[in-house]
Design an enzyme around this catalytic site. Structure first.
Site, PDB file in Angstrom:
ATOM      1  N   LYS A 231       0.858  -1.193   0.000  1.00  0.00           N
ATOM      2  CA  LYS A 231       0.000   0.000   0.000  1.00  0.00           C
ATOM      3  C   LYS A 231       0.894   1.242   0.000  1.00  0.00           C
ATOM      4  O   LYS A 231       1.654   1.464   0.942  1.00  0.00           O
ATOM      5  CB  LYS A 231      -0.912  -0.013   1.238  1.00  0.00           C
ATOM      6  CG  LYS A 231      -1.688   1.296   1.462  1.00  0.00           C
ATOM      7  CD  LYS A 231      -2.615   1.238   2.682  1.00  0.00           C
ATOM      8  CE  LYS A 231      -3.248   2.600   2.966  1.00  0.00           C
ATOM      9  NZ  LYS A 231      -4.107   2.614   4.161  1.00  0.00           N
ATOM     10  N   LYS A 243     -10.363  12.850   7.787  1.00  0.00           N
ATOM     11  CA  LYS A 243      -9.866  12.479   9.118  1.00  0.00           C
ATOM     12  C   LYS A 243      -9.887  13.704  10.034  1.00  0.00           C
ATOM     13  O   LYS A 243      -9.588  14.805   9.572  1.00  0.00           O
ATOM     14  CB  LYS A 243      -8.412  11.998   9.007  1.00  0.00           C
ATOM     15  CG  LYS A 243      -8.229  10.599   8.484  1.00  0.00           C
ATOM     16  CD  LYS A 243      -6.754  10.212   8.516  1.00  0.00           C
ATOM     17  CE  LYS A 243      -6.525   8.861   7.868  1.00  0.00           C
ATOM     18  NZ  LYS A 243      -7.120   7.739   8.611  1.00  0.00           N
ATOM     19  N   ARG A 317      -7.621  -0.468   1.131  1.00  0.00           N
ATOM     20  CA  ARG A 317      -8.161  -1.744   0.665  1.00  0.00           C
ATOM     21  C   ARG A 317      -8.625  -1.655  -0.780  1.00  0.00           C
ATOM     22  O   ARG A 317      -8.646  -2.646  -1.497  1.00  0.00           O
ATOM     23  CB  ARG A 317      -9.268  -2.221   1.617  1.00  0.00           C
ATOM     24  CG  ARG A 317     -10.449  -1.314   1.698  1.00  0.00           C
ATOM     25  CD  ARG A 317     -11.344  -1.620   2.899  1.00  0.00           C
ATOM     26  NE  ARG A 317     -10.807  -1.081   4.151  1.00  0.00           N
ATOM     27  CZ  ARG A 317     -11.372  -1.262   5.334  1.00  0.00           C
ATOM     28  NH1 ARG A 317     -12.464  -1.978   5.458  1.00  0.00           N
ATOM     29  NH2 ARG A 317     -10.817  -0.728   6.415  1.00  0.00           N
TER      30      ARG A 317
HETATM   31  N1  BES Z   1      -4.260   4.607   6.815  1.00  0.00           N
HETATM   32  C1  BES Z   1      -5.372   4.336   7.623  1.00  0.00           C
HETATM   33  C2  BES Z   1      -5.085   3.348   8.747  1.00  0.00           C
HETATM   34  C3  BES Z   1      -4.105   3.763   9.818  1.00  0.00           C
HETATM   35  C4  BES Z   1      -4.572   4.351  10.993  1.00  0.00           C
HETATM   36  C5  BES Z   1      -2.766   3.524   9.689  1.00  0.00           C
HETATM   37  C6  BES Z   1      -3.683   4.700  11.981  1.00  0.00           C
HETATM   38  C7  BES Z   1      -1.874   3.882  10.682  1.00  0.00           C
HETATM   39  C8  BES Z   1      -2.330   4.462  11.831  1.00  0.00           C
HETATM   40  C9  BES Z   1      -6.523   3.757   6.788  1.00  0.00           C
HETATM   41  O1  BES Z   1      -6.579   4.179   5.472  1.00  0.00           O
HETATM   42  C10 BES Z   1      -7.797   4.176   7.448  1.00  0.00           C
HETATM   43  O2  BES Z   1      -8.021   5.343   7.532  1.00  0.00           O
HETATM   44  N2  BES Z   1      -8.581   3.222   7.923  1.00  0.00           N
HETATM   45  C11 BES Z   1      -9.803   3.501   8.603  1.00  0.00           C
HETATM   46  C12 BES Z   1     -10.829   2.526   8.140  1.00  0.00           C
HETATM   47  C13 BES Z   1     -12.216   2.855   8.576  1.00  0.00           C
HETATM   48  C14 BES Z   1     -12.708   4.109   7.879  1.00  0.00           C
HETATM   49  C15 BES Z   1     -13.120   1.687   8.227  1.00  0.00           C
HETATM   50  C16 BES Z   1      -9.533   3.367  10.096  1.00  0.00           C
HETATM   51  O3  BES Z   1      -8.763   2.490  10.485  1.00  0.00           O
HETATM   52  O4  BES Z   1     -10.066   4.158  10.860  1.00  0.00           O
HETATM   53 ZN    ZN Z   2      -4.734   4.759   4.614  1.00  0.00          ZN
HETATM   54 ZN    ZN Z   3      -7.669   6.019   5.236  1.00  0.00          ZN
END
Ligand code: BES
Ligand code: ZN
Ligand code: ZN
Length: 470
Positions: A231, A243, A317
């Site tokens: 990724k 975010k 994903r």
């Molecule tokens: N890149 C993030 C995941 C992440 C979070 C990596 C903290 C490292 C530290 C990923 O793209 C993401 O934002 N995932 C979301 C998914 C959710 C929206 C279902 C998450 O984990 O909150």
């Molecule tokens: Zn991400």
């Molecule tokens: Zn994300």
């Protein structure tokens, strides 16, 4: 770094203490004054000696963490050479690796943006042990992994305004040139032609094109074909499902999986591993503009599986779904993806531990056991049919988010599983490195910032696979 054996004239001596046993040292007064009982590290500057108390539960991981963290305390002294005691942690080859990796990696710091960056002057390690082939090869492994991990850390630590999709292309081409790897880079037009609409949607608001980078290392004596997929989100704002400010910070590290793939290819080439190894990088930027993909969108992926977008922050994903599709066309014997995929994995497993997922329990357990020699922490997370229910969509084949607050690391893994064809289900592993990829509270041998998570565990998994194939 130069490594020699039993050199008498070094600037500093590093002593390794097991079981808190200080009886062999004639430094009683110093220990008493400082109330030192063999726990943690302490430095006697007058004697130019560093005492390193090792964990009672001695593992490759705890050893590297203790030694690395102790070395950090002396790295900015004016020292050019150290002599280092040697401990056999079970196997001389991996022990030698652990000693050398701990020292070299602990000298790293991302300081290019400081006005006056300080760099360690340590350039020679003298190991206090008898030289043999296993130890020599372990030293080589330690040097190679420290070197590959340094490159990975520099990529991950680089700032988002500087490091974009084109930077990945540049770095991949540079690596390919240096190690005679095959390298093909594909941009938007090709991705469109291939029907990689999930990948493309994530990148749509970016001012740089999406890049799918395909690197291949093909030695003549290859015994298996391994494909790694990374990724490579050069930045993840979350997109329109933006975010919160606190959570966006550190998202320059969302390219850690892709950077690790570059590191794995570099280390494998340097070590001349007997595998055909492919690296696929999905480089994109998840940002906001009038072109952004939207919650409520439905995307048709390269595998033909339709995806309901319920949250644009679950973008990794989507990129991986199309990259895994591309990767399966290469007919791998083993397919591994690496991704900072979910915050849920950090919540569940900690900032120190990566999640191993997939359908093949034997493969997961083997990887888990092999990763122990690397010093990286991993933990197997199991799929189950109840979690699969959570990613059902009413309007498409699958939803990009789970319907429950719980089990987010596994539901993300099971989402990826929807894009793995039947014949590759048992050959696939998903590694969620979201926890350890970026170090915010310094621990062990790591400096603040990137840790190059995923490189060592995979190289050592390959080494151990090659050994058991013999
Ligand atoms: N890149 C993030 C995941 C992440 C979070 C990596 C903290 C490292 C530290 C990923 O793209 C993401 O934002 N995932 C979301 C998914 C959710 C929206 C279902 C998450 O984990 O909150
Ligand atoms: Zn991400
Ligand atoms: Zn994300």
């Amino acid at each position: 770094m130069k490594v020699v054996f039993n050199e008498k004239n070094t600037d500093f001596k590093v002593c390794l203490i097991q079981n808190k046993d200080l009886s062999r040292f004639d430094d009683k007064e110093f220990f008493e004054i400082n109330d030192y009982k063999g726990v943690g590290a302490i430095c006697n500057l007058a004697k130019r000696t560093l005492y390193v108390g090792l964990n009672d539960e001695l593992t490759y991981a705890s050893f590297i963490a203790s030694l690395g963290s102790a070395i950090k305390s002396i790295k900015n002294l004016n020292i050019k050479s150290i002599s280092l005691e040697f401990i056999n942690l079970g196997c001389e080859f991996y022990s030698a690796y652990a000693h050398i990796y701990a020292v070299i990696s602990s000298l790293y710091e991302f300081n290019k943006y400081h006005k006056e960056p300080k760099n360690s002057k340590i350039e020679l390690i003298s190991l206090e042990t008898q030289q043999n082939d296993d130890i020599q090869q372990g030293i080589e492994l330690g040097k190679v992994l420290a070197n590959a991990c340094e490159d990975v850390k520099n990529i991950v630590n680089e700032i988002p305004s500087t490091y974009n999709q084109l930077s990945f292309e540049k770095d991949a081409l540079k690596l390919a040139k240096e190690f005679d790897l095959e390298c093909n880079v594909y941009s938007d037009d090709y991705l469109q032609k291939e029907g990689m609409n999930a990948f493309l949607a994530v990148n749509r608001a970016s001012s740089y094109p999406a890049k799918l980078i395909h690197l291949a290392y093909k030695p003549q004596n290859a015994i298996k074909k391994i494909v790694y997929v990374g990724k490579g989100l050069v930045y993840d704002t979350g997109g329109l499902s933006l975010k919160p400010a606190d959570y966006m910070l550190t998202m320059k590290a969302d390219k850690s999986g892709a950077a690790a793939v570059l590191g794995i290819l570099k280390a494998a080439s340097m070590l001349k591993l007997p595998y055909e190894i492919h690296g696929i990088i999905g480089a994109a930027q998840n940002c906001i503009s009038e072109k952004s993909y939207m919650p409520d969108d439905v995307l048709i992926s390269r595998e033909g599986v339709s995806i309901e977008v319920r949250n644009t922050d679950a973008e990794g994903r989507l990129v991986l779904a199309d990259c895994l599709s591309f990767a399966q066309d290469l007919k791998p014997d083993l397919l591994i993806d690496l991704a900072t995929l979910t915050g849920a994995c950090v919540v569940g497993l900690s900032e120190y531990t990566s999640g191993i997922m997939g359908y093949n329990e034997d493969l997961q357990n083997e990887f888990y056991n092999n990763s122990k020699r690397s010093g990286e922490y991993t933990c197997v997370l199991h799929f189950n049919p109840h979690i699969k229910e959570l990613i059902k969509s009413k309007i498409a084949d699958v939803s990009n988010t789970g319907s429950s607050r719980y089990g987010g690391a596994i539901s993300a893994g099971m989402f990826l599983g929807e894009f793995i064809r039947k014949e590759y289900k048992d050959k696939w592993l998903h590694l969620d490195i979201a926890g350890p990829a970026y170090v915010e509270k310094v621990w062990g041998e790591n400096a603040y910032g990137a840790s190059a998570a995923g490189v060592r565990m995979n190289i050592i998994n390959l080494l151990r696979m090659a050994r058991s194939a013999k």
